[in-house]
Write an enzyme that holds these catalytic residues in place. Structure first.
Site, PDB file in Angstrom:
ATOM      1  N   GLY A 105     -11.344  15.856   4.765  1.00  0.00           N
ATOM      2  CA  GLY A 105     -10.521  14.709   4.373  1.00  0.00           C
ATOM      3  C   GLY A 105     -10.457  13.648   5.448  1.00  0.00           C
ATOM      4  N   ARG A 106     -10.816  14.038   6.649  1.00  0.00           N
ATOM      5  CA  ARG A 106     -10.806  13.034   7.724  1.00  0.00           C
ATOM      6  C   ARG A 106     -11.918  13.316   8.724  1.00  0.00           C
ATOM      7  NH1 ARG A 106      -6.371  14.723  12.022  1.00  0.00           N
ATOM      8  NH2 ARG A 106      -6.216  16.910  11.490  1.00  0.00           N
ATOM      9  N   LYS A 126     -14.271  13.417  13.758  1.00  0.00           N
ATOM     10  CA  LYS A 126     -12.994  13.818  13.166  1.00  0.00           C
ATOM     11  C   LYS A 126     -11.993  12.685  13.394  1.00  0.00           C
ATOM     12  CE  LYS A 126      -9.676  17.661  13.411  1.00  0.00           C
ATOM     13  NZ  LYS A 126      -9.406  18.954  14.046  1.00  0.00           N
ATOM     14  N   ASP A 138      -4.694   9.696   5.283  1.00  0.00           N
ATOM     15  CA  ASP A 138      -5.312   8.425   5.656  1.00  0.00           C
ATOM     16  C   ASP A 138      -6.698   8.594   6.279  1.00  0.00           C
ATOM     17  OD1 ASP A 138      -4.630   9.553   8.052  1.00  0.00           O
ATOM     18  OD2 ASP A 138      -3.361   7.904   8.741  1.00  0.00           O
ATOM     19  N   ASP A 261      -9.574  27.957   5.109  1.00  0.00           N
ATOM     20  CA  ASP A 261     -10.401  26.762   5.341  1.00  0.00           C
ATOM     21  C   ASP A 261     -10.571  26.498   6.828  1.00  0.00           C
ATOM     22  OD1 ASP A 261      -7.527  26.223   4.853  1.00  0.00           O
ATOM     23  OD2 ASP A 261      -8.013  24.212   5.553  1.00  0.00           O
ATOM     24  N   ASP A 271     -10.725  24.175  14.318  1.00  0.00           N
ATOM     25  CA  ASP A 271      -9.532  23.464  13.854  1.00  0.00           C
ATOM     26  C   ASP A 271      -8.329  23.700  14.759  1.00  0.00           C
ATOM     27  OD1 ASP A 271     -10.867  22.128  11.999  1.00  0.00           O
ATOM     28  OD2 ASP A 271      -9.784  22.856  10.260  1.00  0.00           O
TER      29      ASP A 271
HETATM   30  P1  AMP Z   1      -5.938  21.150   8.447  1.00  0.00           P
HETATM   31  O1  AMP Z   1      -4.627  21.810   8.164  1.00  0.00           O
HETATM   32  O2  AMP Z   1      -5.897  20.135   9.555  1.00  0.00           O
HETATM   33  O3  AMP Z   1      -7.033  22.133   8.634  1.00  0.00           O
HETATM   34  O4  AMP Z   1      -6.300  20.287   7.149  1.00  0.00           O
HETATM   35  C1  AMP Z   1      -6.185  20.767   5.842  1.00  0.00           C
HETATM   36  C2  AMP Z   1      -6.797  19.780   4.874  1.00  0.00           C
HETATM   37  O5  AMP Z   1      -6.137  18.512   4.937  1.00  0.00           O
HETATM   38  C3  AMP Z   1      -8.264  19.485   5.113  1.00  0.00           C
HETATM   39  O6  AMP Z   1      -8.879  19.311   3.862  1.00  0.00           O
HETATM   40  C4  AMP Z   1      -8.228  18.205   5.897  1.00  0.00           C
HETATM   41  O7  AMP Z   1      -9.422  17.469   5.773  1.00  0.00           O
HETATM   42  C5  AMP Z   1      -7.063  17.492   5.242  1.00  0.00           C
HETATM   43  N1  AMP Z   1      -6.432  16.516   6.147  1.00  0.00           N
HETATM   44  C6  AMP Z   1      -5.713  16.783   7.260  1.00  0.00           C
HETATM   45  N2  AMP Z   1      -5.277  15.638   7.823  1.00  0.00           N
HETATM   46  C7  AMP Z   1      -5.733  14.629   7.058  1.00  0.00           C
HETATM   47  C8  AMP Z   1      -5.623  13.199   7.106  1.00  0.00           C
HETATM   48  N3  AMP Z   1      -4.957  12.569   8.073  1.00  0.00           N
HETATM   49  N4  AMP Z   1      -6.231  12.482   6.128  1.00  0.00           N
HETATM   50  C9  AMP Z   1      -6.913  13.089   5.146  1.00  0.00           C
HETATM   51  N5  AMP Z   1      -7.051  14.411   5.035  1.00  0.00           N
HETATM   52  C10 AMP Z   1      -6.470  15.177   5.979  1.00  0.00           C
HETATM   53 MG    MG Z   2      -8.823  22.418   8.664  1.00  0.00          MG
END
Ligand code: AMP
Ligand code: MG
Length: 495
Positions: A105-106, A126, A138, A261, A271
């Site tokens: 997502g980012r 990232k 975002d 994930d 991560d």
């Molecule tokens: P994480 O908990 O950081 O591993 O992220 C979980 C999910 O949320 C993943 O699909 C990330 O790509 C998405 N994600 C986290 N932060 C953001 C952000 N600021 N914008 C878009 N997607 C995000």
């Molecule tokens: Mg992640």
């Protein structure tokens, strides 16, 4: 899936900064594995940290990487020749709940390069902007979490623990909005791949067995060339995961968000969001502000690792047999390898930490009793093992009676081995780091960088952490735990 192509970014010329030795394999998998896209432009990229040794290892020239044109590439403002940016599709269990579509997502995968050691590595940005997987996010990252991931991932590497690496940190000149407005940044992350347990789950949830097979074949070719089949692949992933989590426990690392994930198929730590290192030993330690139940507490990580491997087994079942009962039987049988492998890795590591060269039946009790004493006295985990090797651990205890009784047993145990004291001491120094990325130090380095633009403390902390086993008198204070006022620590998801 493709992005609307209203914004087309400048492509780098075929010389100089644009020439990265890309050789992309994931992008040759079918379109449903990812979304093609171009990173979003940012205003004013500025390089704040470059990992020169890693650049060289990747076959990249650090001088060229520091040029303005390269910095634009590292900020996603310009696309290097040969780069085919994609955002990867994946699913995942987040805190136990299945989400059928997550995805990058980012982040964008710029491409893969084969490093000087012959290993294929992903180069990923990232924080580089929205993707079709951004949902409500975002697509951005703030400078703090980017610097944090840089420091901690590189510290993990220096500790000898498999991990994604950090090649560069670039500020974007744009603000990102969280609770307040924060400076935006992009991290260049290097991984042996970004394939996760959740990538298998993405296709399993769709009943797409053909994609599962293609993914498994890709993973075998890339990470497990010696695997004899899908069952064997599953068991090898389990073995790497068990070894990885044992390594985390041995340095006091708490990942903080072990969702499926966030579990790399290649067995790397990936991560770095709310992760942190434990100071005082307590298996219930949790730092993450969102982990209310303590699901991902220090001492629960082995169990969660097994739970995550069970979810992988479920996703891979169609590859084991067409008969569901038979597939389940095979998945369960393989899963049984996790616990004993983890136990063996942990015990081997504890023996190294205690300076034991041989194996005896009651070593596990000896180790556990030491940990119990640390827990009872709120003793610093890292210091306790390091100073045990230096012969000064007793000084850590205000009331040393329990330690003294334990130390007598430990000395009796070690005296029965042929190795001399100097040998044992050296082995213990090599197994027990003196410097870890302590939370109060990390926070101080980040706030100096973010609030005052002073990267001195960040650079110094980085210099300390790249040699975690080597005592350097000028850095003595970095070995110390926080004082009481600094120790109520909370971490936040790396957004
Ligand atoms: P994480 O908990 O950081 O591993 O992220 C979980 C999910 O949320 C993943 O699909 C990330 O790509 C998405 N994600 C986290 N932060 C953001 C952000 N600021 N914008 C878009 N997607 C995000
Ligand atoms: Mg992640």
């Amino acid at each position: 899936m493709t992005m609307p192509d209203e914004m087309s970014l400048p492509r780098a010329a075929s010389t100089g900064a644009g020439r990265w030795p890309f050789d992309n394999s994931y992008g040759r998998l079918p379109e449903r594995f990812y979304a093609r896209l171009e990173p979003t432009a940012v205003s004013a990229p500025r390089l704040v940290k470059l990992n020169r040794p890693l650049a060289l290892q990747l076959g990249l020239d650090p001088e060229v990487l520091a040029l303005p044109e390269s910095v634009e590439i590292l900020a996603g403002k310009r696309i290097a020749e040969g780069s085919e940016p994609i955002a990867l599709a994946y699913a995942g269990h987040q805190f136990g709940n299945f989400v059928p579509q997550l995805g990058d997502g980012r982040a964008v995968l710029l491409g893969e390069v084969v490093d000087t050691g012959g290993t294929r590595r992903d180069i990923q940005l990232k924080g580089s902007g929205p993707t079709p997987f951004s949902r409500r996010g975002d697509g951005r990252a703030a400078l703090g979490p980017v610097l944090r991931e840089y420091l901690i991932s590189e510290a993990m590497h220096a500790l000898g623990i498999p991990t994604t690496r950090s090649l560069a940190a670039v500020t974007t000149g744009d603000l990102v909005y969280r609770e307040t407005a924060l400076p935006g940044a992009v991290l260049t992350r290097v991984a042996s791949s970004h394939i996760r347990v959740g990538t298998f789950q993405f296709f399993a949830a769709r009943g797409d067995v053909e994609a599962l097979r293609l993914l498994a074949d890709h993973v075998i070719a890339r990470h497990y060339p010696e695997a004899s089949g899908y069952r064997d692949l599953y068991e090898q992933v389990i073995a790497r995961q068990a070894a990885l989590i044992a390594r985390w426990l041995l340095v006091g690392f708490i990942h903080g968000v072990m969702n499926t994930d966030n579990v790399s198929i290649a067995g790397e730590t990936i991560d770095y969001g709310p992760c942190a290192f434990m100071d005082a030993y307590n298996p219930e330690t949790v730092f993450s502000s969102i982990d209310h139940q303590g699901r991902y507490a220090y001492g629960r990580q082995p169990q969660i690792g097994g739970w995550n491997m069970a979810r992988l087994g479920e996703a891979m079942m169609p590859l084991f047999s067409d008969d569901q009962d038979e597939a389940l039987r095979q998945a369960n049988e393989s899963l049984q390898t996790y616990q004993p492998l983890f136990g063996r890795e942990l015990m081997a590591g504890l023996r190294r930490k205690l300076g034991l060269f041989t194996e005896q039946e009651d070593d596990s009790e000896l180790a556990q009793d030491f940990l119990n004493i640390l827990n009872d006295h709120g003793t610093d985990f890292t210091q306790a093992f390091r100073r045990l090797g230096e012969g000064t651990a007793r000084g850590l205890f205000e009331e040393p009676a329990a330690f003294d009784a334990w130390a007598t047993r430990w000395r009796t145990r070690t005296a029965a081995e042929p190795q001399d004291e100097a040998t044992r001491r050296a082995a213990m120094q090599a197994a027990n780091p003196i410097y870890i990325p302590r939370n109060h130090r990390v926070e101080a380095a980040l706030s100096a960088a973010i609030e005052d633009g002073d990267y001195g403390p960040f650079e110094e902390l980085q210099a300390v952490l790249v040699k975690p086993f080597e005592e350097r008198p000028e850095f003595a204070t970095y070995a110390e735990p926080p004082d009481a006022s600094q120790s109520a620590y909370r971490t936040f998801c790396g957004t």
